[in-house]
Design a protein around this motif. Structure first.
Motif, mmCIF file in Angstrom:
data_model
loop_
_atom_site.group_PDB
_atom_site.id
_atom_site.type_symbol
_atom_site.label_atom_id
_atom_site.label_comp_id
_atom_site.label_asym_id
_atom_site.label_seq_id
_atom_site.Cartn_x
_atom_site.Cartn_y
_atom_site.Cartn_z
ATOM 1 N N LYS A 32 0.878 -1.153 -0.065
ATOM 2 C CA LYS A 32 0.011 -0.068 0.066
ATOM 3 C C LYS A 32 1.020 1.214 0.003
ATOM 4 O O LYS A 32 1.803 1.549 0.986
ATOM 5 C CB LYS A 32 -0.721 0.040 1.212
ATOM 6 N N ASP A 33 0.658 2.045 -0.962
ATOM 7 C CA ASP A 33 1.621 3.163 -1.175
ATOM 8 C C ASP A 33 1.252 4.476 -0.362
ATOM 9 O O ASP A 33 0.417 5.100 -0.573
ATOM 10 C CB ASP A 33 1.643 3.715 -2.588
ATOM 11 N N PRO A 34 2.110 4.648 0.721
ATOM 12 C CA PRO A 34 1.644 5.928 1.400
ATOM 13 C C PRO A 34 1.881 7.076 0.689
ATOM 14 O O PRO A 34 1.383 8.298 1.279
ATOM 15 C CB PRO A 34 2.585 5.598 2.519
ATOM 16 N N GLU A 35 2.454 7.274 -0.280
ATOM 17 C CA GLU A 35 2.917 8.614 -1.021
ATOM 18 C C GLU A 35 2.066 8.828 -2.227
ATOM 19 O O GLU A 35 2.207 9.570 -3.055
ATOM 20 C CB GLU A 35 4.211 8.658 -1.187
ATOM 21 N N LEU A 36 1.042 7.766 -2.381
ATOM 22 C CA LEU A 36 -0.107 7.955 -3.332
ATOM 23 C C LEU A 36 -0.639 9.308 -3.409
ATOM 24 O O LEU A 36 -1.083 10.026 -2.606
ATOM 25 C CB LEU A 36 -1.277 7.096 -3.193
ATOM 26 N N TRP A 37 -0.595 9.850 -4.697
ATOM 27 C CA TRP A 37 -1.272 11.184 -4.916
ATOM 28 C C TRP A 37 -2.266 11.147 -6.008
ATOM 29 O O TRP A 37 -2.057 10.500 -6.986
ATOM 30 C CB TRP A 37 0.059 12.111 -5.459
ATOM 31 N N THR A 38 -3.445 11.893 -5.871
ATOM 32 C CA THR A 38 -4.384 11.971 -6.826
ATOM 33 C C THR A 38 -4.794 13.288 -7.072
ATOM 34 O O THR A 38 -4.702 14.319 -6.336
ATOM 35 C CB THR A 38 -5.558 11.120 -6.562
ATOM 36 N N ARG A 39 -5.022 13.869 -8.380
ATOM 37 C CA ARG A 39 -5.591 14.856 -8.739
ATOM 38 C C ARG A 39 -7.246 15.073 -8.374
ATOM 39 O O ARG A 39 -7.699 14.000 -8.521
ATOM 40 C CB ARG A 39 -5.425 15.093 -10.348
ATOM 41 N N PRO B 77 4.965 5.815 -6.163
ATOM 42 C CA PRO B 77 6.570 5.423 -6.472
ATOM 43 C C PRO B 77 7.009 4.503 -6.075
ATOM 44 O O PRO B 77 7.991 3.593 -6.427
ATOM 45 C CB PRO B 77 7.090 6.723 -5.406
ATOM 46 N N VAL B 78 6.231 3.436 -4.996
ATOM 47 C CA VAL B 78 6.893 2.298 -4.417
ATOM 48 C C VAL B 78 6.102 1.135 -4.996
ATOM 49 O O VAL B 78 6.412 -0.198 -5.042
ATOM 50 C CB VAL B 78 6.574 2.073 -3.034
ATOM 51 N N TRP B 79 5.368 1.180 -6.089
ATOM 52 C CA TRP B 79 4.649 0.316 -6.912
ATOM 53 C C TRP B 79 4.970 0.229 -8.299
ATOM 54 O O TRP B 79 4.440 0.909 -8.954
ATOM 55 C CB TRP B 79 3.008 0.245 -6.993
ATOM 56 N N TYR B 80 6.385 -0.121 -8.661
ATOM 57 C CA TYR B 80 6.933 -0.190 -10.017
ATOM 58 C C TYR B 80 7.059 1.228 -10.406
ATOM 59 O O TYR B 80 7.028 1.410 -11.626
ATOM 60 C CB TYR B 80 6.117 -1.000 -10.760
ATOM 61 N N GLU B 81 6.986 2.228 -9.479
ATOM 62 C CA GLU B 81 7.017 3.719 -10.269
ATOM 63 C C GLU B 81 6.065 4.169 -11.040
ATOM 64 O O GLU B 81 6.116 4.652 -11.867
ATOM 65 C CB GLU B 81 8.604 3.940 -10.879
ATOM 66 N N HIS B 82 4.934 3.522 -10.867
ATOM 67 C CA HIS B 82 3.819 3.456 -11.403
ATOM 68 C C HIS B 82 3.131 5.071 -11.424
ATOM 69 O O HIS B 82 2.802 5.692 -10.667
ATOM 70 C CB HIS B 82 2.411 2.627 -11.203
ATOM 71 N N ARG B 83 2.852 5.574 -12.718
ATOM 72 C CA ARG B 83 2.123 6.839 -12.731
ATOM 73 C C ARG B 83 0.702 6.378 -13.636
ATOM 74 O O ARG B 83 0.829 5.450 -14.610
ATOM 75 C CB ARG B 83 2.711 7.670 -13.389
#
Length: 213
Positions: free
Chosen positions: A22-29, A118-124
């Motif tokens: 679970k990515d704690p740095e997830l960012w959403t618009r 960032p921590v999940w395969y650098e996914h965007r």
């Protein structure tokens, strides 16, 4: 023996190991409230819509050298399979963390950044901005070279194209999960969680057929 998979040299050990962090740095618009999850019959026009989007993306990124490859993935890439009317695209760039190399160009091509993991395969993930009414949306998933997740997407797509029984099982869980999620007001994340057990069973069949497990 199954033929080798074109996976940009992703290691088999990485492909068969799921990164469920679970990515704690997830960012959403900020977005509009989530709509109901809609599953529609397969539309042959999706193939042409992917081709047009891929052409635009390749043209936008090739001059900078950021472009590394593009694939049609997800349920809309599997003929005969009902799906959400959203074209899923896997885009490989030289370095997903170097956003200045590709984010502005994709924005000019009509795709806006909506999620960063960032921590999940650098996914965007990017979504198509201002899509025409009645046209399918587009989820553009950005990863780096030799990414195990991109390899898995291709494997899953190719497996369901070739195995009607597993395609039928996936179709069933998609419809059931959408109905259950809509009934309790879940987002697509809840819908995906409801499908996960069947998805993992199909992946196990893929890995077993290749002698990887």
């Amino acid at each position: 023996m199954c033929p080798p998979i074109r996976c940009q040299s992703a290691a088999i050990a990485d492909i068969i190991t799921f990164n469920d962090v679970k990515d704690p740095e997830l960012w959403t618009r900020p977005t509009e409230p989530s709509a109901a999850i809609e599953i529609v019959d397969h539309d042959p026009a999706w193939a042409d819509q992917f081709a047009e989007a891929a052409h635009q993306i390749r043209g936008a990124l090739t001059p900078s050298g950021a472009f590394g490859g593009i694939d049609r993935v997800g349920s809309t890439s599997m003929p005969g399979l009902p799906a959400k009317p959203i074209i899923d695209i896997a885009l490989v760039v030289a370095d997903p963390s170097a956003e200045d190399d590709y984010v502005p160009a994709l924005a000019e091509a009509g795709s806006g950044l909506t999620l960063r993991e960032p921590v999940w395969y650098e996914h965007r993930m990017f979504k198509q901005l201002d899509s025409d009414p009645g046209q399918p949306g587009c989820n553009l998933h950005v990863f780096g070279p030799r990414c195990a997740e991109v390899a898995r997407m291709r494997l899953f797509r190719d497996r369901l194209r070739e195995h009607a029984g597993e395609r039928g099982a996936y179709q069933s869980v998609k419809r059931t999960s959408a109905a259950e999620s809509n009934a309790v007001g879940e987002t697509v994340m809840g819908y995906n969680a409801r499908k996960q057990a069947v998805v993992r069973e199909i992946y196990h069949c893929i890995f077993e057929a290749r002698g990887w497990v």
